[in-house]
Design an enzyme around this catalytic site. Structure first.
Site, mmCIF file in Angstrom:
data_model
loop_
_atom_site.group_PDB
_atom_site.id
_atom_site.type_symbol
_atom_site.label_atom_id
_atom_site.label_comp_id
_atom_site.label_asym_id
_atom_site.label_seq_id
_atom_site.Cartn_x
_atom_site.Cartn_y
_atom_site.Cartn_z
ATOM 1 N N CYS A 292 51.960 -64.832 -1.504
ATOM 2 C CA CYS A 292 51.260 -64.022 -1.403
ATOM 3 C C CYS A 292 49.747 -63.925 -2.009
ATOM 4 O O CYS A 292 49.419 -64.600 -3.732
ATOM 5 C CB CYS A 292 51.814 -62.821 -1.614
ATOM 6 N N CYS B 154 45.604 -60.121 -2.874
ATOM 7 C CA CYS B 154 44.692 -59.487 -2.914
ATOM 8 C C CYS B 154 43.321 -60.275 -2.884
ATOM 9 O O CYS B 154 42.046 -60.155 -3.415
ATOM 10 C CB CYS B 154 45.859 -59.125 -4.773
ATOM 11 N N CYS C 247 57.594 -54.728 -14.537
ATOM 12 C CA CYS C 247 58.940 -54.508 -14.805
ATOM 13 C C CYS C 247 59.902 -56.100 -14.857
ATOM 14 O O CYS C 247 59.225 -57.252 -14.089
ATOM 15 C CB CYS C 247 59.118 -53.510 -13.622
ATOM 16 N N CYS D 159 54.438 -63.650 -5.340
ATOM 17 C CA CYS D 159 53.842 -63.545 -5.633
ATOM 18 C C CYS D 159 52.416 -64.788 -6.436
ATOM 19 O O CYS D 159 52.792 -64.887 -7.605
ATOM 20 C CB CYS D 159 53.334 -62.216 -6.815
ATOM 21 N N ASP E 99 42.000 -64.700 -17.655
ATOM 22 C CA ASP E 99 43.377 -65.134 -16.426
ATOM 23 C C ASP E 99 42.722 -64.720 -15.024
ATOM 24 O O ASP E 99 43.307 -64.578 -13.678
ATOM 25 C CB ASP E 99 44.468 -64.815 -16.545
HETATM 26 S S1 SF4 Z 1 48.443 -58.695 -4.196
HETATM 27 FE FE1 SF4 Z 1 47.984 -59.522 -5.410
HETATM 28 S S2 SF4 Z 1 48.791 -59.019 -7.653
HETATM 29 FE FE2 SF4 Z 1 49.804 -58.142 -5.103
HETATM 30 S S3 SF4 Z 1 52.146 -59.743 -4.967
HETATM 31 FE FE3 SF4 Z 1 50.007 -60.493 -3.592
HETATM 32 S S4 SF4 Z 1 49.577 -61.943 -5.000
HETATM 33 FE FE4 SF4 Z 1 50.547 -60.618 -6.938
#
Ligand code: SF4
Length: 487
Positions: free
Chosen positions: A449, A452, A6, A249, A362
């Site tokens: 972060c 993932c 979003c 992120c 990407d």
């Molecule tokens: S887990 Fe990956 S996609 Fe999700 S917020 Fe963290 S870095 Fe971003």
């Protein structure tokens, strides 16, 4: 291919001027963050709301007056949505479209947010145990109802309760029933949120491009755990909660943000160019054998340019996106998804006979798009295809608002580089290392972060869920796994 999430925008004209056109352009500039629905909420002696499905519509100059009458006032918020939670039929999309208005007694708030909540089960229980019936399946309703429950002695108290009790990523804009505009960001600052001012207008935007288009000068980002309250004549900044670290992120840099957005004083396209250069330096053995660089449009174009600059290898834009094919591949069965991807990307009939090609991508989530592209390149005569990926290998799901919330949909969870190459038909898959990625962003490792790609989550419950789900991969439908796992 991952769907964008979003985008939010909010503005206040302190001179009492109409806010609508400012909201409109601010959210149009961020339509890449959500295609499913859009919405506006303004305040003028009460709320005025308009939401609809699809892209933000084109409004001709002479139509603005009609829209200003529909959405009057000098303060408002706007939203574009791509839902990562809730039901996915068209009726539900419209019902869940934001901004959402909730009420408690005479108090009402309208809110829109970007992100995803992790402890939704607990939050739902908290709300419904008070006899409140939820009207939508959206996290926004949960968050705003919780805020309403907790703001007996003022807005900041409600925001503080959200920040202390609600785990997840949330960049929020809202209006209360007095027309007070507010904005806040979760304590780890996972999703972007910026603000700026020009003349008598102040605005808040998920990306800096929302401010640019309105010629609003960016002041900076709303800090993690910070709330902005726009009073009658002034702006109040409150650091509600302070944490040791942040967790922006990392994927925003590779995929979500517009290349002309600015983060930490740097254009995202410059960061992407650097990501391309680093791939070139790290994978010399493949670079030395390559004849041509091709990029998956459009998020990989800047990295391809960086790789081209670093290596001197010709960059050919042989893949083009059909701009107005915006069908949602994610809700389709696998065969249908592949044919939709087929329609989305056009491989120009260049002469690739016997050539060795580097394709810059990407990210690889499910692998469908890359596999389709490789097949098409081989049909055009490419002999060897190396895939260079700007984001490190995605091995774990995201619970913070990116459309990859299950292990079972991640090719990078099941296979290593060699296995992925085999599955998608590439001769090699070369991922950015986490170390190179972090350096290119210019941020400190502990402020990003990268869950993932590492499996180390910045919040407690997300970590528990990931650890638990890993051993229970039978949970694999489209709903959020953390609603189905007891932790
Ligand atoms: S887990 Fe990956 S996609 Fe999700 S917020 Fe963290 S870095 Fe971003």
């Amino acid at each position: 291919m991952v769907k964008e999430k979003c985008g939010v925008y909010a503005a206040k004209c302190f001179d009492g001027g109409d806010v609508f056109s400012n909201l409109y352009w601010g959210i149009v500039a961020q339509n890449h963050r959500g295609h499913e629905s859009y919405g506006f909420l303004t305040f003028s002696e009460g709320f005025r709301r308009y939401v609809d499905l699809g892209l933000v519509p084109r409004i001709e100059r002479e139509e603005f007056l009609r829209w200003k009458i529909l959405l009057p006032g000098s303060v408002g918020i706007a939203h574009v949505r791509y839902g990562t939670s809730g039901k996915r039929d068209l009726y539900s999309h419209l019902k869940d479209a934001q901004p959402i208005i909730t009420a408690k007694g005479r108090k009402r708030i309208g809110m829109a947010y970007n992100g995803n909540l992790v402890n939704v089960g607990w939050l739902k229980e908290e709300i419904t145990s008070k006899g409140i019936k939820l009207k939508t399946t959206s996290d926004t309703e949960l968050l705003s109802r919780y805020l309403l429950e907790k703001c007996e002695s003022g807005l900041i108290d409600g925001i503080r309760a959200c920040m202390e009790d609600v785990e997840g990523a949330y960049s929020v804009v809202g209006l209360d029933s007095n027309g007070t505009l507010f904005a806040f960001r979760d304590p780890l600052g996972m999703r972007p949120l910026f603000y700026g001012s020009e003349g008598s207008v102040m605005a808040v935007s998920s990306e800096s491009v929302g401010l640019n288009i309105n010629e609003i000068r960016m002041i900076g980002e709303i800090e993690p755990g910070e709330a902005l309250i726009f009073g009658k004549e002034s702006l109040e900044r409150v650091r509600v909660v302070k944490r040791e670290r942040r967790a922006f992120c990392g994927f925003e840099f590779s995929y979500f943000m517009r290349p002309d957005s600015v983060v930490n004083g740097r254009f995202v396209y410059k960061i992407r160019e650097d990501l391309g250069r680093r791939l070139g330096r790290r994978y010399r053995e493949f670079v030395d054998r390559a004849d041509v660089i091709i990029s998956i449009p459009e998020t990989a174009d800047d990295a391809a340019y960086g790789l081209h600059e670093e290596t001197g290898i010709r960059w050919e834009r042989m893949l083009r996106r059909h701009r107005f094919v915006t069908h949602r591949a994610f809700i389709m069965d696998p065969a249908e998804r592949v044919s939709t991807i087929d329609r989305k990307i056009n491989v120009l009939n260049g002469n690739l006979q016997g050539k060795t090609v580097i394709v810059v991508e990407d990210s690889i989530v499910r692998g469908d798009t890359t596999k389709t592209v490789i097949r098409k390149l081989r049909e055009s005569g490419a002999e060897k295809v190396y895939i260079f990926v700007t984001f490190p290998r995605i091995t774990h799901p995201c619970f913070y608002g990116i459309d990859m919330a299950t292990f079972s949909e991640l090719i990078g969870f099941f296979y290593d580089e060699r296995g992925i190459a085999e599955k998608i038909g590439a001769d090699a898959v070369c991922y950015q290392t986490i170390e190179d990625f972090v350096e290119a962003t210019g941020m400190r490792r502990e402020d990003l972060c990268m869950a993932c790609t590492t499996g180390t989550y910045p919040t407690e419950l997300a970590q528990k869920i990931a650890d638990r789900v890993k051993t229970r991969l039978e949970v694999k439908d489209g709903s959020r796994i953390y609603e189905r796992v007891e932790v």
